[in-house]
Design a protein around this motif. Structure first.
Motif, PDB file in Angstrom:
ATOM      1  N   CYS A 103      31.055  20.153   8.105  1.00  0.00           N
ATOM      2  CA  CYS A 103      31.430  18.747   8.005  1.00  0.00           C
ATOM      3  C   CYS A 103      30.245  17.890   8.410  1.00  0.00           C
ATOM      4  N   ASP A 104      30.060  16.784   7.718  1.00  0.00           N
ATOM      5  CA  ASP A 104      29.001  15.815   8.019  1.00  0.00           C
ATOM      6  C   ASP A 104      29.701  14.525   8.444  1.00  0.00           C
ATOM      7  N   ARG A 105      29.726  14.266   9.762  1.00  0.00           N
ATOM      8  CA  ARG A 105      30.577  13.205  10.303  1.00  0.00           C
ATOM      9  C   ARG A 105      30.232  11.825   9.747  1.00  0.00           C
ATOM     10  N   GLU A 106      29.075  11.262  10.132  1.00  0.00           N
ATOM     11  CA  GLU A 106      28.706   9.949   9.617  1.00  0.00           C
ATOM     12  C   GLU A 106      28.399   9.971   8.125  1.00  0.00           C
ATOM     13  N   GLY A 107      28.126  11.148   7.593  1.00  0.00           N
ATOM     14  CA  GLY A 107      27.991  11.289   6.143  1.00  0.00           C
ATOM     15  C   GLY A 107      29.328  11.261   5.434  1.00  0.00           C
ATOM     16  N   MET A 108      30.422  11.442   6.215  1.00  0.00           N
ATOM     17  CA  MET A 108      31.803  11.343   5.708  1.00  0.00           C
ATOM     18  C   MET A 108      32.052  12.310   4.556  1.00  0.00           C
ATOM     19  N   ARG A 109      31.620  13.564   4.750  1.00  0.00           N
ATOM     20  CA  ARG A 109      31.730  14.516   3.655  1.00  0.00           C
ATOM     21  C   ARG A 109      31.794  15.943   4.181  1.00  0.00           C
ATOM     22  N   ILE A 110      32.153  16.842   3.285  1.00  0.00           N
ATOM     23  CA  ILE A 110      32.106  18.277   3.537  1.00  0.00           C
ATOM     24  C   ILE A 110      31.112  18.865   2.551  1.00  0.00           C
ATOM     25  N   MET A 111      30.231  19.748   3.061  1.00  0.00           N
ATOM     26  CA  MET A 111      29.127  20.260   2.272  1.00  0.00           C
ATOM     27  C   MET A 111      29.018  21.773   2.407  1.00  0.00           C
ATOM     28  N   ARG A 112      28.236  22.358   1.521  1.00  0.00           N
ATOM     29  CA  ARG A 112      27.918  23.770   1.651  1.00  0.00           C
ATOM     30  C   ARG A 112      26.570  24.044   1.017  1.00  0.00           C
ATOM     31  N   CYS A 113      25.983  25.179   1.401  1.00  0.00           N
ATOM     32  CA  CYS A 113      24.759  25.674   0.763  1.00  0.00           C
ATOM     33  C   CYS A 113      24.775  27.192   0.861  1.00  0.00           C
ATOM     34  N   ARG A 114      23.879  27.827   0.151  1.00  0.00           N
ATOM     35  CA  ARG A 114      23.731  29.271   0.288  1.00  0.00           C
ATOM     36  C   ARG A 114      23.048  29.586   1.610  1.00  0.00           C
ATOM     37  N   ARG A 115      23.109  30.839   2.018  1.00  0.00           N
ATOM     38  CA  ARG A 115      22.589  31.240   3.330  1.00  0.00           C
ATOM     39  C   ARG A 115      21.098  30.951   3.483  1.00  0.00           C
ATOM     40  N   ASP A 116      20.374  30.825   2.379  1.00  0.00           N
ATOM     41  CA  ASP A 116      18.943  30.541   2.461  1.00  0.00           C
ATOM     42  C   ASP A 116      18.649  29.039   2.361  1.00  0.00           C
ATOM     43  N   GLY A 117      19.702  28.208   2.338  1.00  0.00           N
ATOM     44  CA  GLY A 117      19.526  26.763   2.259  1.00  0.00           C
ATOM     45  C   GLY A 117      19.494  26.199   0.853  1.00  0.00           C
ATOM     46  N   SER A 118      19.584  27.041  -0.148  1.00  0.00           N
ATOM     47  CA  SER A 118      19.533  26.576  -1.537  1.00  0.00           C
ATOM     48  C   SER A 118      20.917  26.136  -2.012  1.00  0.00           C
ATOM     49  N   ASN A 119      20.940  25.486  -3.173  1.00  0.00           N
ATOM     50  CA  ASN A 119      22.181  25.073  -3.840  1.00  0.00           C
ATOM     51  C   ASN A 119      23.081  24.233  -2.937  1.00  0.00           C
ATOM     52  N   LEU A 120      22.513  23.190  -2.363  1.00  0.00           N
ATOM     53  CA  LEU A 120      23.272  22.260  -1.533  1.00  0.00           C
ATOM     54  C   LEU A 120      24.295  21.517  -2.399  1.00  0.00           C
ATOM     55  N   GLU A 121      25.551  21.489  -1.940  1.00  0.00           N
ATOM     56  CA  GLU A 121      26.629  20.851  -2.694  1.00  0.00           C
ATOM     57  C   GLU A 121      27.465  19.967  -1.787  1.00  0.00           C
ATOM     58  N   VAL A 122      28.012  18.900  -2.342  1.00  0.00           N
ATOM     59  CA  VAL A 122      29.020  18.085  -1.679  1.00  0.00           C
ATOM     60  C   VAL A 122      30.378  18.469  -2.263  1.00  0.00           C
ATOM     61  N   LEU A 123      31.282  18.939  -1.389  1.00  0.00           N
ATOM     62  CA  LEU A 123      32.617  19.332  -1.838  1.00  0.00           C
ATOM     63  C   LEU A 123      33.622  18.198  -1.718  1.00  0.00           C
ATOM     64  N   LEU A 124      33.407  17.325  -0.729  1.00  0.00           N
ATOM     65  CA  LEU A 124      34.306  16.201  -0.499  1.00  0.00           C
ATOM     66  C   LEU A 124      33.501  15.028   0.012  1.00  0.00           C
ATOM     67  N   GLN A 125      33.771  13.841  -0.504  1.00  0.00           N
ATOM     68  CA  GLN A 125      33.096  12.611  -0.060  1.00  0.00           C
ATOM     69  C   GLN A 125      34.164  11.587   0.286  1.00  0.00           C
ATOM     70  N   ARG A 126      34.264  11.217   1.588  1.00  0.00           N
ATOM     71  CA  ARG A 126      35.289  10.287   2.050  1.00  0.00           C
ATOM     72  C   ARG A 126      34.814   8.834   2.068  1.00  0.00           C
ATOM     73  N   GLY A 127      33.510   8.603   2.189  1.00  0.00           N
ATOM     74  CA  GLY A 127      32.967   7.254   2.246  1.00  0.00           C
ATOM     75  C   GLY A 127      31.502   7.273   1.853  1.00  0.00           C
ATOM     76  N   THR A 128      30.872   6.109   1.867  1.00  0.00           N
ATOM     77  CA  THR A 128      29.478   5.973   1.463  1.00  0.00           C
ATOM     78  C   THR A 128      28.602   5.698   2.676  1.00  0.00           C
ATOM     79  N   PHE A 129      27.560   6.510   2.851  1.00  0.00           N
ATOM     80  CA  PHE A 129      26.595   6.313   3.932  1.00  0.00           C
ATOM     81  C   PHE A 129      25.481   5.388   3.439  1.00  0.00           C
ATOM     82  N   PRO A 130      25.033   4.405   4.235  1.00  0.00           N
ATOM     83  CA  PRO A 130      25.499   4.076   5.590  1.00  0.00           C
ATOM     84  C   PRO A 130      26.575   3.007   5.632  1.00  0.00           C
TER      85      PRO A 130
END
Length: 293
Positions: A103-130
């Motif tokens: 979870c990314d608190r002030e980013g207001m989202r849930i994210m994931r990536c592969r174990r090596d840091g590649s393929n960063l994805e946003v799974l849920l976006q609750r609001g717009t930063f900042p």
């Protein structure tokens, strides 16, 4: 690999990982993290690696990071940083799972990536930063995975002691073509909670435990509920008076929970009798992870 259970705790002042014996509370070693505010911790014992989040120094600067190192602290790498994440909170994965989730608190989202840091994805976006970052009702905080039934659970704590927190669930995989800001598969399982924080799901996906750092009478607590396809049932409070309860680790085999708080206390709680034992007192603590043989 460890031959005894070890409890890894994240301490924020100074920022470091403390490795404890969960039986005596004895400090066995520590890993200095150097800067920022560490929050979430997950360990892959087969891989022999730690993964943790750092919320950074300035919540408005998007200087948070996702990190990894070997169990002794060597080979430290930053997997995600450079403004790609704002204030990452709880981090989790599962054995044989190729992704890290957080979870990314002030980013207001849930994210994931592969174990090596590649393929960063946003799974849920609750609001717009900042723009929306000060709206605490949009803050995603802690996370748990149910890989048996392909669910992702998370908490939104709301304002401090505000009584507007909730526990939510959605599909582990984002439906193809669905906008993360407009997901239609979200279920609110519990609402009007004092301030829910950390989550832990049982190995069979049928029991959910969580900490709540909110105000009395129902905050400062360890909670449990049964889980099924219809949602959460039979919610009850196991233990109260736990301070600003944050981190949570469950030893299902021994029937106990470990709870850390921002006052630096680490408790062991019997899940049947609700008896709480102060295991140790140290600096302010956030995430926990129990590593078993």
């Amino acid at each position: 690999m460890t031959h005894q259970p070890l409890l890894y705790t994240l301490e924020t002042e100074p920022p470091r990982i403390i490795i404890l014996s969960p039986k005596e509370g004895q400090v066995l070693s520590h890993i200095d993290l150097g800067w920022g505010t560490p929050d979430g911790l997950w360990i892959d014992k087969a891989e022999g690696r730690l993964y943790w989040t750092n919320m950074g120094k300035d919540y408005a600067a998007a200087d948070g990071t996702i990190n990894t190192a070997r169990l002794d602290g060597r080979d430290h790498k930053t997997l995600i940083g450079h403004g790609l994440v704002v204030t990452p909170k709880q981090l989790t994965s599962a054995p044989h799972c190729e992704h890290l989730y957080w979870c990314d608190r002030e980013g207001m989202r849930i994210m994931r990536c592969r174990r090596d840091g590649s393929n960063l994805e946003v799974l849920l976006q609750r609001g717009t930063f900042p723009t929306d970052m000060t709206d605490c009702t949009l803050h995603c905080v802690r996370i748990a995975l149910d890989t048996h039934h392909n669910y992702l659970y998370w908490t939104q704590k709301g304002p401090p002691k505000g009584g507007t927190g909730g526990i939510f669930r959605m599909a582990l995989e984002r439906p193809e073509g669905m906008d993360p800001a407009h997901r239609t598969d979200i279920d609110c399982l519990l609402s009007h909670l004092p301030e829910p924080i950390d989550l832990h799901l049982s190995s069979d996906g049928r029991i959910l435990w969580w900490t709540d750092r909110g105000g009395p009478p129902n905050g400062s607590s360890l909670n449990v509920a049964h889980v099924d396809k219809q949602g959460l049932h039979d919610h009850r409070i196991i233990a109260r008076d736990l301070g600003d309860a944050i981190g949570l680790a469950i030893d299902e085999a021994k029937g106990c929970a470990f709870v850390s708080n921002l006052e630096g206390a680490l408790y062991e709680i019997n899940l049947t009798t609700a008896e709480a034992r102060l295991l140790t007192q140290q600096g302010p603590m956030t995430g926990l992870h129990l590593l078993t043989p």
